[in-house]
Design an enzyme around this catalytic site. Structure first.
Site, PDB file in Angstrom:
ATOM      1  N   SER A 228      10.341 -29.424 -51.897  1.00  0.00           N
ATOM      2  CA  SER A 228      11.368 -29.557 -52.939  1.00  0.00           C
ATOM      3  C   SER A 228      12.440 -30.510 -52.436  1.00  0.00           C
ATOM      4  CB  SER A 228      12.020 -28.202 -53.207  1.00  0.00           C
ATOM      5  OG  SER A 228      12.852 -27.835 -52.123  1.00  0.00           O
ATOM      6  N   ASP A 229      13.090 -31.212 -53.358  1.00  0.00           N
ATOM      7  CA  ASP A 229      14.322 -31.870 -52.933  1.00  0.00           C
ATOM      8  C   ASP A 229      15.270 -30.744 -52.520  1.00  0.00           C
ATOM      9  OD1 ASP A 229      16.346 -33.572 -52.317  1.00  0.00           O
ATOM     10  OD2 ASP A 229      16.293 -34.707 -54.189  1.00  0.00           O
ATOM     11  N   TRP A 230      16.266 -31.090 -51.736  1.00  0.00           N
ATOM     12  CA  TRP A 230      17.110 -30.055 -51.118  1.00  0.00           C
ATOM     13  C   TRP A 230      17.895 -29.276 -52.173  1.00  0.00           C
ATOM     14  CZ3 TRP A 230      13.896 -32.077 -48.217  1.00  0.00           C
ATOM     15  CH2 TRP A 230      13.857 -31.902 -46.837  1.00  0.00           C
ATOM     16  N   GLY A 231      17.443 -28.062 -52.417  1.00  0.00           N
ATOM     17  CA  GLY A 231      18.110 -27.232 -53.417  1.00  0.00           C
ATOM     18  C   GLY A 231      17.544 -27.384 -54.810  1.00  0.00           C
TER      19      GLY A 231
END
Ligand code: BGC
Length: 760
Positions: A228-231
């Site tokens: 995932s992209d961060w968050g």
């Protein structure tokens, strides 16, 4: 390592835990089983390894590293081999620093000049983006270090990036927003893919099974893990089911617990968790089994490499009266703070803590060049005081040539938010105007990640677009300005005259949490060419200190099947007196097309070095994809049989060579005729026409001048055969009986429709 066996020994809790990060930059270890942690770091144009106090937006320092030119610049090189070399260097630094995956390249399409992160993205064109990304990945991965191609997908704005839905039709995704990912996956198999923050047609990328499983894995054959992209995780359980393997950074164990609960309650198949773990561990072990921490990281050598790359990325946009290259004998004024402290990288997660930076002023002085300096404007104050302007004007007056270093300050474009306009700082424009008024021989060097408006373009003699050229940008600028390097960059995007000209202008940013990609496939030059619009500088444009002549476009055939390939050859000659690199560009267009298509699309390019007088022939291979559009009915690429144009030259608006080829489709689109299908479509389909002939004839009689007119001469004149045809064109098949004459029955028409639809 037998990964499957390893995973079979893990408890459900351990497995769920492995599916999220240990901290900002590490995957989890499972000590009981000897599974190591592995580190990932940003990217994409340098190593941003954070040791302590991790955060992902670059607020805390990372280790000293080398900042190469950002993607906006490297794309302008049109040189995949060079960017492959940059990837190798990045891979070496990761090996040295024990980083398993570098988070990049970023390949989102530059849909609007406003996207705050454009500096990190390659191009408005999917083919160019795909070629550059593929080369970078191959370079990094040749060192047994992974990449994370990002942000998959449709993340072309920063505004509301974590909640907005990019609403887009499938054809546009397939033709514009997916191909860079697709090519990289098919040809370079990145170890990981990073899904984007945004939703796509309402569904978060991080929980989108169509995107992460159907398209990415089943169609393109992706084998690594999706991170995932961060968050970017909203519903973690849905994410596991959709094909999101690793959540980063971590959710303090909360999402891991949800995975465990979902498996226990039967909502989530444990096999899917096993599968995610296997994919993550495959990559963890691919790195650990090939780790070479004794790889040297020669930062000095990489600084020199960064300078060479930067020089080959710069785009000479304008050079009236051959004001460039500058003579080393002349007195030159360098004006503008960017000469001293250049802007060479963007803000946010890609921000590199450079071990050194070189501005143009320092580089010129190091060479002993006769350069004076005036600050011109202050970036911090976003202002040019009267004194600053007076000093700049005085320096310009005394110099043979005045070079203004300008562009966008950090605050103007950054990860995390979008620009609201396309203008440069007003203070910089004032300085340029004042300097140009004082010295007609004025050159502007630009530092920016995306197009800017140039209200002063008619009053300066030359413009050199340096984009964000990395930490050695000043050395590169001096080499190009003084002619040690002949500029060879070409624009990877169109520069519109003004923001309002951009095709996404009306819709960009969207309404609330929805942004509709309403301009569809008409992004960048695909739009400007179709609309025959003037642009400030077209896609592919780039001047040189020498001249090139293009000739002899030869196609290997004048007719091919869509299963075959076509070779196109072009000769390019250096007709000037300096060695230089030409970028031969090849565009394909569908001369006559039922689907609405762009006039031309880039389908090949090659950078070639030529000595004065030298000529070379370059060859391109075109295949089905070069001619195809995405057909939404069959959900596949399709070539409509007919004539295609192949054009070659130096930019999308400088194409002196043109040839034609007929491409025959081997795929028949399914016939789905109904009573509402119109005669025109039947007539255009030879097989359908033959079957429907009795009805066509009869209907023509009914509406033709004989019957309908009762045969009178006056009526014959009133309804000509052409008119009959025209009227029939748009008439549905049901018209054959709904006007009640001629003995045609509904049953007969339906029977023939069935026959047409069955026809192969
Ligand atoms: C960015 C990514 C980056 C990640 C880790 C995110 O905010 O969108 O590109 O790799 O942070 O720093």
């Amino acid at each position: 390592m037998d990964i499957k066996a390893l995973v079979s020994q893990m408890t459900l809790e351990e497995k769920a835990g492995l599916c999220s990060g240990d901290d900002f930059w590490h995957t989890k270890a499972v000590e009981r089983l000897g599974i190591p942690r592995s580190m990932v770091s940003d990217g994409p144009h340098g190593l941003r390894k954070q040791d302590e106090e991790a955060d992902h937006l670059g607020i805390n320092d990372s280790i000293k590293a080398v900042c190469f030119p950002a993607a906006s610049a490297t794309a302008a090189s049109f040189d995949p081999d060079m960017i492959r070399g940059m990837g190798e260097a990045l891979g070496d630094s990761c090996q040295h620093e024990k980083v398993s995956v570098i988070l990049g390249p970023a390949v989102n399409i530059k849909r609007s000049p406003l996207c705050g992160r454009n500096f990190e993205y390659f191009s408005e064109d999917p083919y160019l983006s795909g070629a550059m990304a593929t080369a970078l990945i191959q370079g990094v991965q040749s060192r047994n270090i992974g990449t994370s191609i990002k942000h998959f997908a449709l993340n072309s704005q920063e505004h509301r990036r974590m909640s907005s839905s990019s609403d887009c039709d499938e054809r546009t995704m397939r033709e514009i927003y997916f191909p860079a990912f697709e090519q990289a996956v098919r040809e370079a198999q990145p170890w990981t893919v990073m899904c984007s923050y945004n939703r796509i047609n309402g569904v978060y990328a991080s929980e989108n099974p169509w995107l992460l499983t159907e398209v990415l894995r089943k169609e393109w054959g992706f084998e690594g893990y999706v991170v995932s992209d961060w968050g970017a995780v909203s519903d973690r359980v849905a994410g596991v089911a959709a094909g999101l393997d690793l959540e980063m950074p971590a959710s303090g164990g909360m999402n891991d617990a949800l995975i465990v609960e979902a498996v226990r309650s039967g909502k989530l198949d444990e096999k899917l968790v096993d599968q995610a773990c296997e994919r993550i561990l495959n990559i963890v072990y691919r790195y650990t089994e090939n780790a070479k921490p004794d790889t040297p990281w020669d930062k000095e050598a990489q600084h020199r490499q960064a300078a060479e790359i930067a020089a080959d990325c710069m785009v000479l946009l304008k050079n009236d009266g051959a004001v460039l290259p500058l003579s080393k004998e002349d007195g030159i004024a360098f004006i503008g703070e960017f000469a001293e402290k250049p802007r060479f990288q963007g803000g946010g997660s890609s921000h590199i803590n450079c071990f050194r930076t070189t501005g143009a002023l320092e580089a010129a002085k190091a060479q002993g060049l006769k350069v004076t300096y005036a600050q011109g404007y202050s970036v911090a104050a976003d202002d040019a005081t009267d004194e600053m302007i007076a000093e700049a004007v005085a320096a310009a007056k005394q110099a043979k040539v005045a070079v203004v270093f300008a562009g966008l300050p950090d605050a103007y474009e950054s990860e995390g938010y979008d620009r609201t306009h396309m203008r440069m700082p007003e203070c910089q424009n004032r300085v340029i105007e004042a300097v140009a008024a004082a010295n007609p021989r004025t050159v502007v060097v630009l530092h920016n990640g995306s197009p800017v408006e140039m209200p002063w373009i008619g009053r300066v003699q030359a413009v050199l677009e340096a984009y964000l050229g990395g930490q050695a940008v000043g050395e590169a600028e001096v080499k190009v300005l003084f002619g040690d390097v002949n500029p060879s960059g070409h624009l990877p995007e169109s520069f519109p005259n003004k923001l309002e000209d951009n095709p996404s202008y009306l819709y960009y940013g969207g309404e609330g949490n929805v942004t509709e990609y309403r301009e569809g496939i008409f992004v960048g030059y695909r739009y400007y060419d179709k609309k025959k619009m003037d642009v400030l500088f077209p896609f592919g444009h780039g001047l040189s200190y020498t001249t090139f002549e293009y000739s002899d476009l030869k196609l290997s055939a004048d007719r091919i099947a869509d299963t075959g390939t076509l070779e196109a050859r072009v000769s390019v000659k250096n007709t000037g007196s300096r060695a230089g690199k030409a970028v031969v560009q090849l565009y394909v267009g569908d001369a006559e097309s039922t689907p609405i298509r762009p006039v031309r699309e880039l389908k090949g390019f090659r950078k070639v070095m030529l000595q004065p007088g030298e000529s070379k022939e370059v060859a391109f291979t075109l295949d089905k994809r070069s001619f195809a559009y995405w057909n939404q009915e069959i959900h596949d690429w399709h070539v409509e049989s007919g004539v295609f144009t192949v054009e070659a030259g130096a930019s999308s608006r400088d194409l002196p060579l043109k040839a034609e080829v007929t491409v025959e489709s081997t795929v028949e689109l399914p016939r789905r005729y109904t009573l509402d299908s119109i005669f025109m479509d039947i007539m255009a389909d030879p097989k359908a026409k033959e079957i429907m002939m009795p009805v066509i004839r009869k209907t023509m009689e009914i509406f033709g001048n004989e019957e309908s007119s009762g045969g009178s001469e006056a009526a014959k004149e009133a309804v000509s055969e052409d008119m009959t045809m025209a009227m029939m064109n748009y008439m549905p098949l049901r018209g054959a009986f709904s006007f009640g004459t001629g003995g045609l029955t509904r049953e007969l028409v339906l029977e023939l429709i069935e026959k047409m639809n069955k026809e192969k």
